[in-house]
Design a protein around this motif. Structure first.
Motif, PDB file in Angstrom:
ATOM      1  N   UNK A   1      -0.801   4.238  -7.974  1.00 23.97           N
ATOM      2  CA  UNK A   1      -0.718   4.782  -6.620  1.00 23.97           C
ATOM      3  C   UNK A   1      -1.987   4.498  -5.822  1.00 23.97           C
ATOM      4  N   UNK A   2      -3.129   4.560  -6.482  1.00 21.27           N
ATOM      5  CA  UNK A   2      -4.391   4.432  -5.770  1.00 21.27           C
ATOM      6  C   UNK A   2      -5.022   3.058  -5.902  1.00 21.27           C
ATOM      7  N   UNK A   3      -4.263   2.094  -6.399  1.00 20.31           N
ATOM      8  CA  UNK A   3      -4.755   0.724  -6.455  1.00 20.31           C
ATOM      9  C   UNK A   3      -3.616  -0.207  -6.079  1.00 20.31           C
TER      10      UNK A   3
ATOM     11  N   UNK B   1      12.969   4.990 -15.017  1.00 13.12           N
ATOM     12  CA  UNK B   1      11.795   4.630 -14.230  1.00 13.12           C
ATOM     13  C   UNK B   1      11.359   3.199 -14.544  1.00 13.12           C
ATOM     14  N   UNK B   2      11.281   2.863 -15.829  1.00 12.16           N
ATOM     15  CA  UNK B   2      10.882   1.507 -16.217  1.00 12.16           C
ATOM     16  C   UNK B   2      11.880   0.471 -15.716  1.00 12.16           C
ATOM     17  N   UNK B   3      13.158   0.782 -15.806  1.00  9.66           N
ATOM     18  CA  UNK B   3      14.189  -0.132 -15.336  1.00  9.66           C
ATOM     19  C   UNK B   3      14.074  -0.360 -13.829  1.00  9.66           C
ATOM     20  N   UNK B   4      13.875   0.711 -13.094  1.00  5.88           N
ATOM     21  CA  UNK B   4      13.748   0.603 -11.639  1.00  5.88           C
ATOM     22  C   UNK B   4      12.521  -0.222 -11.270  1.00  5.88           C
TER      23      UNK B   4
ATOM     24  N   UNK C   1      10.881   3.240  -2.368  1.00  7.08           N
ATOM     25  CA  UNK C   1      11.580   4.527  -2.321  1.00  7.08           C
ATOM     26  C   UNK C   1      12.297   4.793  -3.641  1.00  7.08           C
ATOM     27  N   UNK C   2      12.963   3.797  -4.184  1.00  4.08           N
ATOM     28  CA  UNK C   2      13.657   3.962  -5.464  1.00  4.08           C
ATOM     29  C   UNK C   2      12.681   4.232  -6.599  1.00  4.08           C
ATOM     30  N   UNK C   3      11.538   3.572  -6.553  1.00  2.00           N
ATOM     31  CA  UNK C   3      10.515   3.797  -7.582  1.00  2.00           C
ATOM     32  C   UNK C   3       9.986   5.227  -7.490  1.00  2.00           C
ATOM     33  N   UNK C   4       9.711   5.674  -6.275  1.00  2.00           N
ATOM     34  CA  UNK C   4       9.209   7.040  -6.090  1.00  2.00           C
ATOM     35  C   UNK C   4      10.227   8.071  -6.565  1.00  2.00           C
ATOM     36  N   UNK C   5      11.496   7.836  -6.272  1.00  2.00           N
ATOM     37  CA  UNK C   5      12.525   8.779  -6.719  1.00  2.00           C
ATOM     38  C   UNK C   5      12.683   8.750  -8.235  1.00  2.00           C
ATOM     39  N   UNK C   6      12.452   7.591  -8.858  1.00  2.00           N
ATOM     40  CA  UNK C   6      12.499   7.500 -10.323  1.00  2.00           C
ATOM     41  C   UNK C   6      11.342   8.283 -10.937  1.00  2.00           C
ATOM     42  N   UNK C   7      10.170   8.198 -10.325  1.00  2.00           N
ATOM     43  CA  UNK C   7       9.021   8.994 -10.782  1.00  2.00           C
ATOM     44  C   UNK C   7       9.337  10.474 -10.635  1.00  2.00           C
TER      45      UNK C   7
ATOM     46  N   UNK D   1      13.348  23.992 -11.994  1.00  2.00           N
ATOM     47  CA  UNK D   1      13.480  23.052 -10.881  1.00  2.00           C
ATOM     48  C   UNK D   1      14.588  23.505  -9.939  1.00  2.00           C
ATOM     49  N   UNK D   2      15.008  24.743 -10.094  1.00  2.00           N
ATOM     50  CA  UNK D   2      16.211  25.259  -9.452  1.00  2.00           C
ATOM     51  C   UNK D   2      16.272  24.981  -7.953  1.00  2.00           C
ATOM     52  N   UNK D   3      15.242  25.282  -7.217  1.00  2.00           N
ATOM     53  CA  UNK D   3      15.314  25.111  -5.763  1.00  2.00           C
ATOM     54  C   UNK D   3      14.634  23.832  -5.284  1.00  2.00           C
ATOM     55  N   UNK D   4      14.181  23.000  -6.210  1.00  2.00           N
ATOM     56  CA  UNK D   4      13.567  21.736  -5.820  1.00  2.00           C
ATOM     57  C   UNK D   4      14.645  20.719  -5.486  1.00  2.00           C
ATOM     58  N   UNK D   5      14.404  19.969  -4.442  1.00  2.00           N
ATOM     59  CA  UNK D   5      15.326  18.918  -4.065  1.00  2.00           C
ATOM     60  C   UNK D   5      14.808  17.582  -4.582  1.00  2.00           C
ATOM     61  N   UNK D   6      15.688  16.615  -4.600  1.00  2.00           N
ATOM     62  CA  UNK D   6      15.347  15.257  -5.014  1.00  2.00           C
ATOM     63  C   UNK D   6      14.170  14.770  -4.165  1.00  2.00           C
ATOM     64  N   UNK D   7      13.095  14.367  -4.826  1.00  2.00           N
ATOM     65  CA  UNK D   7      11.925  13.843  -4.129  1.00  2.00           C
ATOM     66  C   UNK D   7      10.843  14.858  -3.820  1.00  2.00           C
ATOM     67  N   UNK D   8      11.103  16.143  -4.020  1.00  2.00           N
ATOM     68  CA  UNK D   8      10.103  17.165  -3.680  1.00  2.00           C
ATOM     69  C   UNK D   8       8.803  16.994  -4.454  1.00  2.00           C
ATOM     70  N   UNK D   9       8.886  16.715  -5.738  1.00  2.00           N
ATOM     71  CA  UNK D   9       7.667  16.637  -6.543  1.00  2.00           C
ATOM     72  C   UNK D   9       6.836  15.408  -6.205  1.00  2.00           C
ATOM     73  N   UNK D  10       7.472  14.280  -5.996  1.00  2.00           N
ATOM     74  CA  UNK D  10       6.714  13.062  -5.679  1.00  2.00           C
ATOM     75  C   UNK D  10       6.085  13.169  -4.293  1.00  2.00           C
ATOM     76  N   UNK D  11       6.700  13.934  -3.408  1.00  2.00           N
ATOM     77  CA  UNK D  11       6.127  14.116  -2.066  1.00  2.00           C
ATOM     78  C   UNK D  11       4.736  14.750  -2.127  1.00  2.00           C
ATOM     79  N   UNK D  12       4.462  15.508  -3.190  1.00  2.00           N
ATOM     80  CA  UNK D  12       3.136  16.115  -3.343  1.00  2.00           C
ATOM     81  C   UNK D  12       2.049  15.054  -3.450  1.00  2.00           C
ATOM     82  N   UNK D  13       2.399  13.865  -3.928  1.00  2.00           N
ATOM     83  CA  UNK D  13       1.424  12.788  -4.114  1.00  2.00           C
ATOM     84  C   UNK D  13       1.291  11.873  -2.901  1.00  2.00           C
TER      85      UNK D  13
END
Length: 129
Positions: free
Chosen positions: A38-40, A77-80, A88-94, A109-121
């Motif tokens: 992400x940072x390189x 994730x590796x396949x993607x 976007x697909x890679x981020x959603x796989x992460x 993860x009950x109230x988390x939506x698809x992509x919520x965790x990766x958005x933190x990064x």
């Protein structure tokens, strides 16, 4: 019968708790690898020796400690990433890996939506929309 079940359940919980620190160590390795990319601007073919060693350790750790759901999410994730499906697909796989890790560590993860965790990064959390 009830006593046997209670003892079995208690023993299962103790075993799961004893594995927790090993799982966290492996999962932290995944976070380190994601952050390194992400940072390189590193391409997969130009990985540093240190990063290659981290991937090897991650694979070993996943085999030993990860839940089946984490392993499936990591393989996806590796396949993607190998098929270069777009950022976007890679981020959603992460994100799927992150959610599987949380579940394996007994987090909800009950109230988390698809992509919520990766958005933190992301610098701009709306970038994924």
């Amino acid at each position: 019968m009830g006593l046997w079940y209670a003892q079995w359940h208690s023993k299962s919980r103790d075993i799961a708790e004893s594995h927790r620190s090993s799982k966290i160590e492996v999962y932290n390795l995944f976070f380190e690898i994601v952050e390194a990319f992400q940072y390189s601007n590193a391409e997969a073919d130009n990985l540093s020796i240190d990063l290659k060693k981290k991937f090897q350790a991650l694979n070993r750790g996943l085999i030993l400690w990860a839940s089946p759901e984490v392993i499936k999410a990591y393989l996806n994730f590796r396949n993607v990433t190998q098929n270069d499906s777009g950022s976007k697909n890679i981020l959603l796989a992460v994100d799927k890996v992150y959610q599987a890790i949380r579940k394996d560590l007994s987090n909800s993860n009950l109230t988390l939506e698809k992509g919520d965790l990766i958005r933190l990064n992301l610098k701009d959390p709306n970038e994924l929309v």
